[in-house]
Motif scaffolding. Sequence first.
Motif, PDB file in Angstrom:
ATOM      1  N   PRO A   1      46.578  22.757 -31.742  1.00  0.00           N
ATOM      2  CA  PRO A   1      45.960  22.898 -33.075  1.00  0.00           C
ATOM      3  C   PRO A   1      45.501  21.577 -33.683  1.00  0.00           C
ATOM      4  CG  PRO A   1      48.352  23.158 -33.214  1.00  0.00           C
ATOM      5  CD  PRO A   1      48.036  22.963 -31.765  1.00  0.00           C
ATOM      6  N   GLN A   2      45.890  20.452 -33.082  1.00  0.00           N
ATOM      7  CA  GLN A   2      45.567  19.158 -33.699  1.00  0.00           C
ATOM      8  C   GLN A   2      44.060  18.912 -33.765  1.00  0.00           C
ATOM      9  OE1 GLN A   2      47.307  19.718 -30.838  1.00  0.00           O
ATOM     10  NE2 GLN A   2      47.442  17.904 -29.558  1.00  0.00           N
ATOM     11  N   GLU A   3      43.664  18.062 -34.719  1.00  0.00           N
ATOM     12  CA  GLU A   3      42.235  17.796 -34.941  1.00  0.00           C
ATOM     13  C   GLU A   3      41.714  16.659 -34.070  1.00  0.00           C
ATOM     14  OE1 GLU A   3      40.344  19.871 -36.535  1.00  0.00           O
ATOM     15  OE2 GLU A   3      42.107  21.053 -37.087  1.00  0.00           O
ATOM     16  N   THR A   4      42.611  15.793 -33.597  1.00  0.00           N
ATOM     17  CA  THR A   4      42.165  14.741 -32.680  1.00  0.00           C
ATOM     18  C   THR A   4      42.943  14.894 -31.380  1.00  0.00           C
ATOM     19  OG1 THR A   4      43.771  13.204 -33.584  1.00  0.00           O
ATOM     20  CG2 THR A   4      41.550  13.072 -34.465  1.00  0.00           C
ATOM     21  N   LEU A   5      42.247  14.702 -30.311  1.00  0.00           N
ATOM     22  CA  LEU A   5      42.857  14.936 -28.999  1.00  0.00           C
ATOM     23  C   LEU A   5      41.882  14.495 -27.925  1.00  0.00           C
ATOM     24  CD1 LEU A   5      44.225  18.454 -28.002  1.00  0.00           C
ATOM     25  CD2 LEU A   5      42.178  17.592 -26.942  1.00  0.00           C
ATOM     26  N   ARG A   6      42.432  14.200 -26.738  1.00  0.00           N
ATOM     27  CA  ARG A   6      41.576  13.848 -25.599  1.00  0.00           C
ATOM     28  C   ARG A   6      41.710  14.937 -24.543  1.00  0.00           C
ATOM     29  NH1 ARG A   6      39.857   9.133 -24.667  1.00  0.00           N
ATOM     30  NH2 ARG A   6      40.555   9.042 -22.519  1.00  0.00           N
ATOM     31  N   ALA A   7      40.592  15.549 -24.188  1.00  0.00           N
ATOM     32  CA  ALA A   7      40.623  16.670 -23.240  1.00  0.00           C
ATOM     33  C   ALA A   7      39.704  16.406 -22.056  1.00  0.00           C
ATOM     34  CB  ALA A   7      40.197  17.955 -23.946  1.00  0.00           C
ATOM     35  N   LEU A   8      40.018  17.054 -20.946  1.00  0.00           N
ATOM     36  CA  LEU A   8      39.225  16.950 -19.724  1.00  0.00           C
ATOM     37  C   LEU A   8      38.910  18.359 -19.224  1.00  0.00           C
ATOM     38  CD1 LEU A   8      38.136  15.374 -17.218  1.00  0.00           C
ATOM     39  CD2 LEU A   8      40.464  15.468 -16.291  1.00  0.00           C
ATOM     40  N   ASP A   9      37.612  18.660 -19.065  1.00  0.00           N
ATOM     41  CA  ASP A   9      37.163  19.950 -18.519  1.00  0.00           C
ATOM     42  C   ASP A   9      36.647  19.693 -17.105  1.00  0.00           C
ATOM     43  OD1 ASP A   9      36.059  22.446 -17.993  1.00  0.00           O
ATOM     44  OD2 ASP A   9      34.268  22.091 -19.228  1.00  0.00           O
ATOM     45  N   LEU A  10      37.332  20.243 -16.114  1.00  0.00           N
ATOM     46  CA  LEU A  10      36.976  19.985 -14.712  1.00  0.00           C
ATOM     47  C   LEU A  10      36.101  21.108 -14.158  1.00  0.00           C
ATOM     48  CD1 LEU A  10      40.432  18.731 -13.434  1.00  0.00           C
ATOM     49  CD2 LEU A  10      38.343  17.361 -13.579  1.00  0.00           C
ATOM     50  N   GLY A  11      34.948  20.749 -13.589  1.00  0.00           N
ATOM     51  CA  GLY A  11      34.005  21.757 -13.079  1.00  0.00           C
ATOM     52  C   GLY A  11      33.292  22.399 -14.254  1.00  0.00           C
ATOM     53  N   THR A  12      32.651  21.569 -15.080  1.00  0.00           N
ATOM     54  CA  THR A  12      32.149  22.058 -16.378  1.00  0.00           C
ATOM     55  C   THR A  12      30.936  22.977 -16.239  1.00  0.00           C
ATOM     56  OG1 THR A  12      31.822  21.340 -18.658  1.00  0.00           O
ATOM     57  CG2 THR A  12      30.541  20.166 -16.982  1.00  0.00           C
ATOM     58  N   GLY A  13      30.208  22.907 -15.128  1.00  0.00           N
ATOM     59  CA  GLY A  13      29.051  23.812 -14.941  1.00  0.00           C
ATOM     60  C   GLY A  13      28.003  23.600 -16.019  1.00  0.00           C
ATOM     61  N   THR A  14      27.719  24.662 -16.790  1.00  0.00           N
ATOM     62  CA  THR A  14      26.773  24.548 -17.913  1.00  0.00           C
ATOM     63  C   THR A  14      27.329  23.708 -19.055  1.00  0.00           C
ATOM     64  OG1 THR A  14      27.767  26.522 -18.836  1.00  0.00           O
ATOM     65  CG2 THR A  14      25.754  26.838 -17.547  1.00  0.00           C
TER      66      THR A  14
END
Length: 275
Positions: A107-120
Amino acid sequence: MTTVKQNLARSAGLADSDTARLDTEILLGHILGRPRTWLYTWPEYELSEAEQVEFDALFERRNNGEPVAHLTGTREFWSLPLKVDPSTLIPRPETELLVETALELCPQETLRALDLGTGTGAIALALASEKPGWRIVAAEKSAEAVALAEENRRALKLDKVQILRSDWFAQIPPQQFDLILSNPPYIDAADPHLEEGDVRFEPRLALVAAREGLADIEWIAQKSIEYLRPAGWLIVEHGWQQAEAVREIFAAAGLNSIESRKDYSGWERLTIGRK
Ligand SMILES: C[S@@+](CC[C@H](N)C(=O)[O-])C[C@H]1O[C@@H](n2cnc3c(N)ncnc32)[C@H](O)[C@@H]1O
């Protein structure tokens, strides 16, 4: 001259689709640059010769099985209009569960994320549209898909998403993410469904994984441990029969709080785990 109504009636002759009427409406609306509701307000509108030629061509391609999204070049995901092409998967509605789960767990407003195989770019862009403060890296192996995701990112003006070309983690410098997500390829190469419907027109790179479809999930789970900060989450989408195997893979990788989540049809379609 043929009217809207007469063209819509042709849907009855559309082979190979259980959504024949809807497909015909979408294609006709696309050619005329009108929403589907307009077709019912103006059933007697007569198509110009050029419009008719264009519609006939798309109708024929749909009749040969090409996905509607490839014919119109767009698909909506999480209410975002995304450009699509044959370089990657057409985003599926069930993947919205992955986005929902990420928003629930983080739920936090700041964060570091990684999407692997993002496609579109579907998952990364949906999350960025909800959480402007998140910094999201979106990685993809196919150069064509990287260009497509970048085009979608620019069109949606989601500047906090960084799209890069990478074979899973290979080109991602060591760093710690709060959240890693992936809808990786997970279909077994021998699965007969690969010869049916839209998937025939999608690249094998987006669909198929070795070891009964589990090889990429296993690699992602194992490497995630290096890239997750303590208590960071990994969320992976998988096939409806793979949940138990994925939970075992997550446990063997050293993840905790492992749980599979059901989609709206009651199938376990994603698994979460925490470092
Ligand atoms: C099932 S599709 C998902 C696409 C998008 N995330 C979605 O949910 O619509 C899997 C994606 O992973 C990419 N991919 C396959 N192998 C990869 C690898 N080794 N490294 C990075 N991406 C890969 C494919 O090109 C494809 O875009």
